[in-house]
Design an enzyme around this catalytic site. Sequence first.
Site, PDB file in Angstrom:
ATOM      1  CD1 TRP A  49      -2.890  -3.439  -8.131  1.00 15.28           C
ATOM      2  CD2 TRP A  49      -3.256  -5.270  -9.355  1.00 15.28           C
ATOM      3  NE1 TRP A  49      -3.136  -3.032  -9.424  1.00 15.28           N
ATOM      4  CE2 TRP A  49      -3.367  -4.151 -10.197  1.00 15.28           C
ATOM      5  CE3 TRP A  49      -3.438  -6.541  -9.901  1.00 15.28           C
ATOM      6  CZ2 TRP A  49      -3.655  -4.250 -11.551  1.00 15.28           C
ATOM      7  CZ3 TRP A  49      -3.727  -6.633 -11.256  1.00 15.28           C
ATOM      8  CH2 TRP A  49      -3.833  -5.499 -12.059  1.00 15.28           C
ATOM      9  CD  GLU A  93       6.155  -4.124  -8.644  1.00 19.08           C
ATOM     10  OE1 GLU A  93       6.787  -5.184  -8.435  1.00 19.08           O
ATOM     11  OE2 GLU A  93       5.975  -3.259  -7.763  1.00 19.08           O
ATOM     12  CG  HIS A  95       2.099 -12.989  -3.217  1.00 19.39           C
ATOM     13  ND1 HIS A  95       3.014 -12.348  -4.016  1.00 19.39           N
ATOM     14  CD2 HIS A  95       1.540 -12.021  -2.441  1.00 19.39           C
ATOM     15  CE1 HIS A  95       3.019 -11.058  -3.728  1.00 19.39           C
ATOM     16  NE2 HIS A  95       2.136 -10.831  -2.788  1.00 19.39           N
ATOM     17  CG  ASP A 111      -6.178  -8.086  -3.431  1.00 16.98           C
ATOM     18  OD1 ASP A 111      -5.725  -8.373  -2.310  1.00 16.98           O
ATOM     19  OD2 ASP A 111      -5.588  -7.331  -4.224  1.00 16.98           O
ATOM     20  CD  GLN A 112      -2.062 -12.547  -1.817  1.00 16.29           C
ATOM     21  OE1 GLN A 112      -1.935 -13.758  -1.670  1.00 16.29           O
ATOM     22  NE2 GLN A 112      -1.588 -11.679  -0.933  1.00 16.29           N
ATOM     23  CG  HIS A 142      -1.955  -1.067   1.208  1.00 22.03           C
ATOM     24  ND1 HIS A 142      -3.291  -0.807   1.010  1.00 22.03           N
ATOM     25  CD2 HIS A 142      -1.861  -2.410   1.365  1.00 22.03           C
ATOM     26  CE1 HIS A 142      -3.976  -1.939   1.042  1.00 22.03           C
ATOM     27  NE2 HIS A 142      -3.121  -2.924   1.265  1.00 22.03           N
ATOM     28  CB  SER A 148       3.727  -9.179  -7.326  1.00 23.19           C
ATOM     29  OG  SER A 148       4.465  -9.013  -6.137  1.00 23.19           O
ATOM     30  CG  ASP A 166      -4.941   2.330   1.621  1.00 22.88           C
ATOM     31  OD1 ASP A 166      -5.980   1.644   1.526  1.00 22.88           O
ATOM     32  OD2 ASP A 166      -3.811   1.878   1.372  1.00 22.88           O
ATOM     33  CD  GLN A 170       8.134  -8.271  -7.124  1.00 17.90           C
ATOM     34  OE1 GLN A 170       8.330  -9.198  -6.364  1.00 17.90           O
ATOM     35  NE2 GLN A 170       6.929  -7.757  -7.311  1.00 17.90           N
TER      36      GLN A 170
END
Length: 481
Positions: free
Chosen positions: A380, A385, A377, A401-402, A23, A382, A120, A362
């Site tokens: 979002w 990106e 995993h 949400d994954q 976040h 990851s 957020d 990353q």
Amino acid sequence: MDAMATTEKKPHVIFIPFPAQSHIKAMLKLAQLLHHKGLQITFVNTDFIHNQFLESSGPHCLDGAPGFRFETIPDGVSHSPEASIPIRESLLRSIETNFLDRFIDLVTKLPDPPTCIISDGFLSVFTIDAAKKLGIPVMMYWTLAACGFMGFYHIHSLIEKGFAPLKDASYLTNGYLDTVIDWVPGMEGIRLKDFPLDWSTDLNDKVLMFTTEAPQRSHKVSHHIFHTFDELEPSIIKTLSLRYNHIYTIGPLQLLLDQIPEEKKQTGITSLHGYSLVKEEPECFQWLQSKEPNSVVYVNFGSTTVMSLEDMTEFGWGLANSNHYFLWIIRSNLVIGENAVLPPELEEHIKKRGFIASWCSQEKVLKHPSVGGFLTHCGWGSTIESLSAGVPMICWPYSWDQLTNCRYICKEWEVGLEMGTKVKRDEVKRLVQELMGEGGHKMRNKAKDWKEKARIAIAPNGSSSLNIDKMVKEITVLARN
């Protein structure tokens, strides 16, 4: 804390992220971009997060820059090395009960009155009230995909319609979770198992209630920001545009930031190496440099995913037996209740083709020409990106949400292979070989297509670039009123 530049009256935006790595990273990127566009920024972290940044990136990483300052508020909870894994109920209770007064107290003491708050979305529990008391508007920034937001939004409907809770544990395995839900607008074909919900969780669970109630407050706010781009999720974006007055799709943010000339970047902000709360290990790039293009599988399960030692060992043997090179990020707290230590025999096998690090940059890894696949995993951050870099994925979603992201990666965007929940070395081996071999050809081409579409979105007349400009104009108008 730096001294604010006050020679010229600029719109002043206060950012407040949920205190978690992904976040904060997404919030900081948007804050940097708006600062580059000429807005004044105050970025509010908790004391604990602030100190983590200082430890990971050095004593001057939060010095800020002219027109960009960092401030802190206490989070009201005690912390251990495993404090953020998983998200603790004590932090959520403190957000609900303590953050409102502390945030208002901070804002009222700032030398320049704020124009608006960018909050957020998961902090709306207090930021909507704070905005009312301060007499300034608030925009909600959802640092997840539009599909993830929509999934969270409709969990209440699943409960009301009797789909949850499960009648008993057998429903976890009897095929019930494959039931297709056909009444969620913009999400045709979504199954129960694709919603951001741990189906074994008590519906009175604090984390579940906190995360599902936040989207229900979204109608109290007219401006909503999503870290996605129009062509990636067109049907959901259309639905959201009908639901809210102002929608801004602004991703991928890193591609927008990459357009800023080096000489115009502020060192007091960009010294946050990778926006990471953990110290990164640059040695992995020397190893990547020695490998052929598209020959390496990158393995990283994010900053909060945990697993059993058995699962980690199965992943290790599957990777080692795949006969492909791999860069594996193993956090010290990756394993539940134990040190993340591999068996000696496995360590020896890994040395032949693998490289292990505790953390890395990353985005730089995914952009490296030697990287050809990503075992993830499906967080979002990851996911977007990887899409931006044109890298296909093997998906092992952990929670929330994954699960929804995994569905879209594999079925809608066609750039991923889904693993079973139970980690088995033979399946890991098979999926790595498929992704990196001939079987992954179509996914690699689709990933390249999404990479190109992402670049179109951030081009001068692209949807995300135009939305950023619209947002800046809207905030500027607010500053004049």
